[in-house]
Design an enzyme around this catalytic site. Structure first.
Site, PDB file in Angstrom:
ATOM      1  N   ASN A   1       6.873  -7.738   5.066  1.00 38.84           N
ATOM      2  CA  ASN A   1       8.225  -7.206   5.251  1.00 38.84           C
ATOM      3  C   ASN A   1       8.836  -6.982   3.864  1.00 38.84           C
ATOM      4  O   ASN A   1       8.284  -7.435   2.862  1.00 38.84           O
ATOM      5  CB  ASN A   1       9.056  -8.250   6.020  1.00 38.84           C
ATOM      6  CG  ASN A   1      10.253  -7.632   6.725  1.00 38.84           C
ATOM      7  OD1 ASN A   1      10.816  -6.638   6.259  1.00 38.84           O
ATOM      8  ND2 ASN A   1      10.649  -8.216   7.835  1.00 38.84           N
TER       9      ASN A   1
ATOM     10  N   ASP B   1      10.706  -2.362   1.269  1.00 37.66           N
ATOM     11  CA  ASP B   1      11.786  -1.401   1.035  1.00 37.66           C
ATOM     12  C   ASP B   1      12.911  -2.007   0.199  1.00 37.66           C
ATOM     13  O   ASP B   1      13.486  -1.336  -0.661  1.00 37.66           O
ATOM     14  CB  ASP B   1      12.319  -0.844   2.362  1.00 37.66           C
ATOM     15  CG  ASP B   1      12.567  -1.925   3.408  1.00 37.66           C
ATOM     16  OD1 ASP B   1      12.307  -3.118   3.129  1.00 37.66           O
ATOM     17  OD2 ASP B   1      13.014  -1.579   4.512  1.00 37.66           O
TER      18      ASP B   1
ATOM     19  N   GLY C   1      13.690 -12.067  14.533  1.00 34.12           N
ATOM     20  CA  GLY C   1      14.311 -12.760  13.408  1.00 34.12           C
ATOM     21  C   GLY C   1      14.415 -11.877  12.185  1.00 34.12           C
ATOM     22  O   GLY C   1      14.394 -12.355  11.056  1.00 34.12           O
TER      23      GLY C   1
ATOM     24  N   ARG D   1      22.005   0.482   3.378  1.00 33.11           N
ATOM     25  CA  ARG D   1      22.150  -0.956   3.623  1.00 33.11           C
ATOM     26  C   ARG D   1      22.956  -1.558   2.481  1.00 33.11           C
ATOM     27  O   ARG D   1      23.100  -0.951   1.422  1.00 33.11           O
ATOM     28  CB  ARG D   1      20.771  -1.642   3.693  1.00 33.11           C
ATOM     29  CG  ARG D   1      19.919  -1.235   4.876  1.00 33.11           C
ATOM     30  CD  ARG D   1      20.489  -1.744   6.186  1.00 33.11           C
ATOM     31  NE  ARG D   1      19.675  -1.384   7.331  1.00 33.11           N
ATOM     32  CZ  ARG D   1      19.902  -0.329   8.109  1.00 33.11           C
ATOM     33  NH1 ARG D   1      20.912   0.477   7.860  1.00 33.11           N
ATOM     34  NH2 ARG D   1      19.126  -0.084   9.153  1.00 33.11           N
TER      35      ARG D   1
ATOM     36  N   ASN E   1       0.812  -1.225   0.000  1.00 32.81           N
ATOM     37  CA  ASN E   1       0.000   0.000   0.000  1.00 32.81           C
ATOM     38  C   ASN E   1       0.837   1.263   0.000  1.00 32.81           C
ATOM     39  O   ASN E   1       0.447   2.274  -0.554  1.00 32.81           O
ATOM     40  CB  ASN E   1      -0.891   0.060   1.245  1.00 32.81           C
ATOM     41  CG  ASN E   1      -1.991  -0.976   1.201  1.00 32.81           C
ATOM     42  OD1 ASN E   1      -2.288  -1.517   0.141  1.00 32.81           O
ATOM     43  ND2 ASN E   1      -2.581  -1.261   2.349  1.00 32.81           N
ATOM     44  N   ARG E   2       1.975   1.190   0.661  1.00 31.43           N
ATOM     45  CA  ARG E   2       2.735   2.418   0.838  1.00 31.43           C
ATOM     46  C   ARG E   2       3.294   2.948  -0.476  1.00 31.43           C
ATOM     47  O   ARG E   2       3.710   4.098  -0.539  1.00 31.43           O
ATOM     48  CB  ARG E   2       3.838   2.245   1.879  1.00 31.43           C
ATOM     49  CG  ARG E   2       5.088   1.525   1.395  1.00 31.43           C
ATOM     50  CD  ARG E   2       6.129   1.399   2.491  1.00 31.43           C
ATOM     51  NE  ARG E   2       6.598   2.692   2.977  1.00 31.43           N
ATOM     52  CZ  ARG E   2       7.418   2.843   4.012  1.00 31.43           C
ATOM     53  NH1 ARG E   2       7.814   1.782   4.686  1.00 31.43           N
ATOM     54  NH2 ARG E   2       7.829   4.029   4.384  1.00 31.43           N
TER      55      ARG E   2
END
Ligand code: NAG
Length: 346
Positions: A271, A274, A309, A208, A161-162
């Site tokens: 998850n 991104d 995790g 990252r 959705n984002r």
């Protein structure tokens, strides 16, 4: 008697008095030879003098730095994009989930930033935002003279959705941010000016890295590198959408062009949206993102992504996405953008 004369000579102020003399003799230098006393006084005087010289040098450097530029004729011809980000501006896209207090704080903050043209709140709950929350945000919007604050309602929790395309967007630049992350306005406007120099690149604050882990039977395996590894090595290949600028066209690409296997993966795993966005932009540009120096403030834990995790999940997402792509689109780099007006010594 000769001692008194010597001291008298050494103090040009002429403020000699026998009482003072006695007192100082009884003090630190009491019992030492008169000659040593005199040398020490001279030495202490010299050190003070040097300290004062150093301080006044610092002060004049400071004054010079603010005065010298107009004096030398170094006036910017017109305001730089840092000081006038209104040229274009950006839309702040806030992803929120069940944390109204954080949302209120972050909307109030981003509404106060000069370059913010509008704010869109991605709402992913069955219950729509309460009237109280709406009223509160409306007040915030009026106070900041930013009328363009809106909710985009979704009735299910889905991290895809984002990145849904936004209707009638006025800006090309999107600043995507989690509801618990505050970037100071000055830092934000600087990052925006970096983005303006490379509008197809992702520009952000949370770098990252994909580290090469092992190769088994010709299959390359990667490890998702968190903050420590990036800090240690100075190398990165992604900037996370929890605080990053990107072009609005990537919302369209993410939602309508990215393989649906990746959408399904993200919504099932809850998850890695991104990571998917980073891969998408890298695949489209063939270039690395840009990491901007700046401090972020975490004002509370976000509802969504603080799961156990985490690093195993991230490793798995990265490798699964890469195998869906068939190649590794991420490009690593060591470039970091800093605001040169705040870097005194090169
Ligand atoms: C990666 O980019 C290429 C070239 O632009 C495009 O054809 C391809 O569909 C992209 N791959 C994915 C998985 O989006």
């Amino acid at each position: 008697m000769s001692m008194v004369i010597a001291i008298r000579e050494a103090s040009p102020g002429g403020d000699y008095s026998p009482a003072k003399e006695k007192a100082s003799n009884r003090g630190v230098y009491g019992g030492r030879s008169p000659l040593l006393h005199r040398r020490l006084r001279l030495f202490v005087g010299g050190a003070k003098y040097k300290l004062m010289l150093f301080l006044s040098l610092l002060i004049s450097l400071y004054l010079l730095s603010s005065k010298i530029s107009p004096f030398m004729g170094w006036n910017p011809h017109y305001p730089s994009s840092v000081s006038s980000p209104s040229r274009g501006g950006y839309t702040v896209l806030i992803n929120t989930w069940k944390t109204n207090t954080l949302l209120k704080q972050s909307v109030a903050h981003y509404a106060s930033c000069h370059g913010t043209d509008g704010i869109r709140i991605v709402w992913s709950e069955i219950d729509p935002p309460s009237n109280k929350l709406r009223a509160n945000l409306k007040k915030v919007a009026e106070r900041a003279h930013k009328e363009n604050i809106r909710f985009d309602l979704n009735d299910e929790v889905n991290l895809n959705n984002r990145f849904k395309p936004i209707e009638d967007l006025k800006t090309d630049a999107i600043f995507s941010v989690d509801d618990n992350v505050i970037v100071p306005c000055r830092t934000l406007d600087f990052a925006f000016s970096v983005w303006q120099t490379a509008p197809l690149t992702m520009v952000g604050f949370v770098p990252r890295m994909h580290w090469l882990n092992e190769e088994t039977n010709g299959v390359v395996h990667y490890r998702y590198g968190g903050w420590w590894s990036v800090w240690w090595m100075g190398t990165y290949s992604m900037v996370l959408s929890k605080a990053a600028f990107f072009h609005k066209k990537y919302l369209e690409l993410y939602t309508n062009k990215m393989p649906s296997s990746i959408h399904n993966y993200v919504s099932k795993a809850r998850n890695c949206e991104d990571i998917a966005m980073s891969l998408l932009v890298a695949n489209a540009t063939g270039a690395p993102p840009i990491w901007v120096k700046g401090k972020l403030y975490d004002i509370g834990s976000s509802g969504i992504s603080t799961l156990k995790g985490q690093s195993d999940r991230r490793n798995k997402c990265l490798n699964d996405f890469v195998s869906l792509y068939g190649t590794m689109p991420l490009v690593s780099t060591n470039v970091k953008a800093v605001d040169a007006t705040h870097e005194w010594f090169w």
